[in-house]
Design an enzyme around this catalytic site. Structure first.
Site, PDB file in Angstrom:
ATOM      1  CB  SER A 263       1.511  -1.750   4.399  1.00  0.00           C
ATOM      2  OG  SER A 263       1.345  -0.620   3.586  1.00  0.00           O
ATOM      3  CE  LYS A 264      -0.768  -0.100  11.791  1.00  0.00           C
ATOM      4  NZ  LYS A 264      -0.271   0.420  13.051  1.00  0.00           N
ATOM      5  NE  ARG A 265       5.225   2.471   4.402  1.00  0.00           N
ATOM      6  CZ  ARG A 265       5.492   1.739   3.305  1.00  0.00           C
ATOM      7  NH1 ARG A 265       5.378   2.253   2.112  1.00  0.00           N
ATOM      8  NH2 ARG A 265       5.884   0.490   3.437  1.00  0.00           N
TER       9      ARG A 265
END
Ligand code: GLU
Length: 516
Positions: A263-265
């Site tokens: 995930s980009k997070r």
């Protein structure tokens, strides 16, 4: 179907056509490159076409810069599309928001045939329905309140809203298995009565993807495994609309070290722009992505080879060999590959790859002089074996492009200086440029300013003359010349800097110690 607009010409039917269909909702995801690579490999191998379609119908999540970033990052990787919003093509437009008129006739047809129905349920009603289902531990899904009702009939019931959506009516005997190029027979869970047209008149992904893939003549739909559960719905739409079905390949999702979906997070490397910013080479990233989804190349002698070009990958590509288990994104492996590709580059080529990185970091200006570029090539030869990413070169190269009086001395380098540093610097200065008696004048004791001559002169003076261990003898010189504990090789660096700068830097540190 008669009222549908452009259907691919029959002559095209045999040519494979693959597409990547990213949604411009933020920084492009590394999965977009990963999937594009497989698309392009197969398209090139088969003499087919690779299409870029922008799926921008989710206006709430639309991100303005994202589309350009998709173009830039894919082009940087060399994953060049043949048709797309920017380059055009026979099935333009390639941006979904510009194709809105094309979906209507399909919806009308599905409504007329009883495969779809209007739904006037309000958001509150749907939320309440879901809550009740959950409380009763029933499977959640639309309860078909509106099925078979006219507008007037529905209006009389609670939870009515003016503008309806259109839902597909999923039959009880919906086929839940399909054949996947990568996975063979796949079973998906039973779908809900999916919304295909939203109240704002925009199609949902499920309708748009089927219509667009059909109208663009897509023969192979390659996408992430998260879409497996949607495929039975898409197959229903193909069947109801009488459209030829494409083949499907659901690629395993990339996973982080904890085996969670990237995930980009959580993972910076989920963003495709990150790799370029961090100084990875596109060819290394492609090789790495290929290894995530595909086995190494098997040589005739039975050995496996992990380093290969995109062309080699293309020639050998076979859907049946694609991994089905979510590959772990291993940054160490990427670093290893990147270092390998960096060392393989011809020095001039590496210098030209370093140039924009150095410019971005302010080491070099926007229009470097010829001398600065010539020096870059010399310095590049020194850093080539010492860097893993292009960015690693920045601190190593920076000392070569700063005025002697502006060279910063890093704290840790300064802290390392021993009591004899002043003496060492004096001896080095004397060896390289003894004072000749005139004010500020120095004798030319190393007339041939080469690394070998410099080293010989300094060894004689410091190691033999003062009896110092080389590490202790040369440490202060490195600090004076590069301002850092880690630098390019000392004598070669001195050669490139030239005698004047070298002596000046030694002298400055010596003077500083005097006053400390
Ligand atoms: N717009 C979808 C996505 O970004 C495309 C999925 C597909 O390839 O069908 O995931």
């Amino acid at each position: 179907m008669s009222q549908t607009p452009s259907t691919p010409a029959s002559g095209e039917a045999r040519r494979v056509r693959l597409r990547i269909a990213p949604s411009p909702t933020g920084d492009p995801h590394v999965g977009t490159a990963y999937m594009s690579m497989f698309d392009l490999a197969y398209a090139r191998q088969q003499g087919g076409v690779f299409v870029l379609r922008i799926e921008d119908t989710d206006r709430a999540r639309y991100h303005e810069d994202s589309e350009q970033q998709i173009y830039d990052t894919l082009a940087w990787l060399g994953l060049q599309w043949d048709e797309g919003p920017d380059v055009g093509g026979p099935y333009a437009p390639y941006r979904q928001s510009e194709r809105l008129d094309s979906y209507r006739p399909y919806v009308e047809r599905l409504l007329a045939d009883g495969h779809a129905y209007h739904c006037w349920c309000s958001g509150e009603r749907l939320a309440q329905m879901r809550e009740e289902q959950q409380r009763a531990k029933q499977p959640t899904g639309y309860d078909r309140r509106c099925l078979g009702l006219s507008r007037q009939e529905r209006e009389a019931l609670p939870g009515f809203t003016e503008v309806p959506v259109v839902r597909m009516r999923v039959p009880d005997d919906v086929e839940l298995t399909f054949t996947d190029l990568v996975r063979g027979q796949v079973s998906a869970p039973r779908p809900d009565d999916q919304v295909i047209l939203k109240a704002d008149g925009f199609p949902t992904y499920h309708l748009a993807v089927v219509v667009d893939d059909h109208e663009m003549g897509i023969t192979h739909v390659v996408r992430g495994e998260e879409w497996i559960s949607s495929t039975p719905k898409h197959l229903l739409l193909y069947r109801w609309l009488g459209l030829p079905e494409p083949q499907f390949a659901h690629m395993p999702l990339l996973r982080d070290e904890k085996k969670a979906k990237i995930s980009k997070r959580r993972s910076p490397w989920a963003r495709l722009t990150w790799f370029r910013e961090e100084g990875y080479l596109p060819e290394a990233l492609l090789n790495f992505l290929a290894l995530l989804g595909y086995p190494p190349i098997l040589e005739d002698d039975g050995t496996e080879r992990e380093v290969f070009t995109f062309e080699e990958f293309t020639q050998r590509f076979d859907w049946a060999k694609v991994n089905t288990v979510g590959p772990i994104f291993n940054l160490d492996k990427l670093n290893w590959l990147n270092g390998h590709y960096i060392r393989e580059l011809e020095v001039g080529e590496l210098a030209s790859r370093l140039l924009p990185v150095l410019q971005e970091e302010g080491v070099l200006g926007p229009q470097p002089a010829l001398g600065a570029l010539a020096r870059l090539k010399e310095v590049t030869a020194l850093v080539q074996t010492r860097i893993v990413t292009l960015k690693d070169a920045v601190p190593l190269v920076a000392p070569f492009y700063v005025a002697d009086e502006d060279l910063p001395i890093a704290d840790d380098a300064r802290a390392q200086l021993k009591d004899d540093a002043a003496q060492v610097l004096d001896a080095a200065l004397h060896a390289l440029a003894p004072i000749d008696g005139s004010i500020g004048g120095r004798l030319d004791s190393v007339p041939e300013w080469t690394a070998a001559r410099i080293e010989a002169a300094l060894r004689e003076a410091l190691v033999e003359g003062m009896g110092l261990k080389p590490r202790l003898a040369f440490g202060p010189l490195r600090t004076a010349v590069a301002g850092q504990r880690i630098s390019t090789p000392l004598f070669e660096s001195m050669e490139i800097l030239g005698k004047h700068s070298t002596v000046e830097r030694l002298r400055r540190l010596r003077e500083e110690l005097e006053h400390a």
